[in-house]
Design an enzyme around this catalytic site. Structure first.
Site, PDB file in Angstrom:
ATOM      1  N   LYS A 203     -12.793 -35.104  66.726  1.00 36.23           N
ATOM      2  CA  LYS A 203     -13.249 -34.224  65.653  1.00 36.23           C
ATOM      3  C   LYS A 203     -14.388 -33.297  66.104  1.00 36.23           C
ATOM      4  O   LYS A 203     -14.933 -33.466  67.188  1.00 36.23           O
ATOM      5  CB  LYS A 203     -13.640 -35.064  64.429  1.00 36.23           C
ATOM      6  CG  LYS A 203     -12.457 -35.877  63.867  1.00 36.23           C
ATOM      7  CD  LYS A 203     -11.433 -35.020  63.135  1.00 36.23           C
ATOM      8  CE  LYS A 203     -10.048 -35.615  63.020  1.00 36.23           C
ATOM      9  NZ  LYS A 203      -9.894 -36.810  62.230  1.00 36.23           N
TER      10      LYS A 203
HETATM   11  C1  LIG Z   1      -9.013 -37.875  61.458  1.00 32.77           C
HETATM   12  C2  LIG Z   1      -8.604 -37.761  60.038  1.00 32.77           C
HETATM   13  C3  LIG Z   1      -8.866 -38.759  59.101  1.00 32.77           C
HETATM   14  C4  LIG Z   1      -9.399 -40.104  59.484  1.00 32.77           C
HETATM   15  O1  LIG Z   1     -10.600 -40.069  60.118  1.00 32.77           O
HETATM   16  P1  LIG Z   1     -11.205 -41.442  60.739  1.00 32.77           P
HETATM   17  O2  LIG Z   1     -12.643 -41.115  60.957  1.00 32.77           O
HETATM   18  O3  LIG Z   1     -10.449 -41.676  62.018  1.00 32.77           O
HETATM   19  O4  LIG Z   1     -10.998 -42.513  59.753  1.00 32.77           O
HETATM   20  C5  LIG Z   1      -8.582 -38.514  57.783  1.00 32.77           C
HETATM   21  N1  LIG Z   1      -8.027 -37.369  57.376  1.00 32.77           N
HETATM   22  C6  LIG Z   1      -7.717 -36.391  58.256  1.00 32.77           C
HETATM   23  C7  LIG Z   1      -7.120 -35.123  57.747  1.00 32.77           C
HETATM   24  C8  LIG Z   1      -7.970 -36.566  59.617  1.00 32.77           C
HETATM   25  O5  LIG Z   1      -7.623 -35.610  60.490  1.00 32.77           O
END
Ligand SMILES: *Cc1c(COP(=O)(O)O)cnc(C)c1O
Length: 404
Positions: A203
């Site tokens: 991210k």
């Molecule tokens: C990555 C992601 C999540 C989950 O994030 P985590 O921190 O891994 O739990 C949820 N929604 C979207 C759209 C994502 O891309």
């Protein structure tokens, strides 16, 4: 920048294949440096490694960065979304509307509460949930809407909030891609809606694993208890006791707290976020300039009044322009040492959701059609200009080779 024109545009008669990359270009490596390493080591040497002073500082700085009412650090975006649903009292018999173009976590957490996820198709331009489609699936059981700011482009929040107000619904924003994005002059996370951020490895800001829930201060007070075993020290404090050992379990909560080791990374990453985002914007602009005239490609849009977080750069091939499908296109780029991904396999195609709710692929035609022809190309702050040019040249090279 080198811009090879395809023969279809008639400006270049001799095909010049791009020089081959020696090293594979990974799709989304984390942008971590010595400062993050030092911050972790510093924490490991300190007397406190789990939820403590660094988490408190990270929450405070994150809240200030977004101008959010409050912030609660947790160990994932999934945990933030789940905690928000629990705190809103959503459970069996309820329905929660969300998008088919998201990661499974958005929908899994609805299942965890015992509520029923209801999908609404996306807008063909942004691939964000379409407010008009939401309106068609509302029922007396609908309790909440979870828009996802897909790829970092904010969803139509004014329309979604208005629909929610008319129908007395909650809105929880999945902002996993949306740091730092803005909608009509306000950062995503600055509104009062509970908003969930992800600090997963790929991210825009990473702590390895981690997340943040922003929202109203009172809402987050309850969320803080739910996210840590349902442990409360309130009653004790009310009677003026100062002993540290006493707590009460006021509900069966979850183990969703962030550690100081993660927060130490987050504090450094947050300080760099402006720079990291600037680089994402530059690479996205290079792509958009280079691909603008390529008729085989449909490019990401940026609607007026928003700031794009540029988490992803999603290309879609136009119908009947290529002799190969998306999967073969990915293989061709892999062979040319360019990493790619697909965001996302629509929720209704996954066996669990397909079978439980009896979805046909065409149940959400825009999501399905986009999925079949979509591809995410590398977009991350570690990329050099040369890396971005390699992506451009190789994408155009594959198109030229397989043009219909
Ligand atoms: C990555 C992601 C999540 C989950 O994030 P985590 O921190 O891994 O739990 C949820 N929604 C979207 C759209 C994502 O891309």
């Amino acid at each position: 920048m080198v811009r090879r024109r395809s023969p279809a545009h008639g400006t270049l008669s001799v095909k010049v294949p791009p020089t081959e990359r020696r090293e594979f270009l990974p799709f989304a490596p984390p942008a971590l440096g010595q400062e993050e390493i030092d911050a972790v080591v510093d924490t490991l040497r300190s007397p406190w490694i789990t939820t403590g002073p660094k988490v408190q500082r990270f929450e405070k700085e994150f809240r200030a960065y977004l101008n959010a009412p409050g912030a609660l650090a947790v160990n994932s975006c999934t945990a933030a979304l789940h905690t928000a649903l629990i705190c809103l009292g959503i459970g069996p018999g309820d329905e929660v509307v969300t998008t088919p173009i998201t990661f499974a976590a958005t929908v899994n957490v609805i299942e965890h509460t015992g509520a029923r996820p209801v999908l609404a198709d996306v807008s063909p331009t942004t691939l964000n949930i379409d407010p008009a489609a939401i309106a068609t699936v509302l029922s007396p059981r609908t309790r909440a809407i979870i828009p996802v700011h897909f790829a970092g482009h904010p969803a139509h929040m004014d329309e979604i909030d208005a629909l929610a107000a008319q129908n007395r619904l909650h809105v929880i924003e999945d902002a996993a891609h949306a740091l730092p994005a803005a909608y009509r002059g306000h950062r995503i996370g600055a509104r009062r809606n509970p908003t969930a951020f992800s600090f997963y490895a790929t991210k825009n800001l990473t702590t390895g694993e981690g997340g943040m829930l922003t929202g109203d201060v009172e809402f987050l007070e309850r969320a803080r208890i739910v996210s840590l075993h349902g442990m409360s020290r309130d009653a004790w404090k009310r009677y003026g006791n100062s002993a540290q050992w006493f707590y009460e379990i006021t509900e069966p909560g979850f183990k969703y707290n962030m550690t100081d080791i993660q927060a130490a990374i987050g504090i450094v990453q947050l300080a760099k976020l402006g720079q990291l985002h600037e680089r994402r914007c530059q690479i996205a602009a290079m792509y958009t300039a280079a691909f603008a005239d390529e008729e085989a490609l449909e490019l990401p849009v940026t609607e007026p009044g928003i700031d794009h977080a540029w988490h992803l750069y999603v290309l879609r091939f136009r119908h009947n322009t290529l002799r190969i499908d998306r999967n073969r296109f990915i293989d061709e780029l892999t062979r040319r040492r360019i990493g790619t991904s697909v965001h996302f396999i629509p929720i209704h195609l996954h066996p669990y959701y397909r079978d439980r709710y009896g979805y046909e692929p065409q149940a959400f035609p825009i999501a399905y059609d986009s999925y079949e022809r979509m591809l995410s190309i590398p977009l991350n702050p570690r990329m050099s200009d040369q890396d971005a040019m390699d992506v451009i040249e190789n994408v155009l090279d594959v198109i030229d080779e397989f043009r219909r």
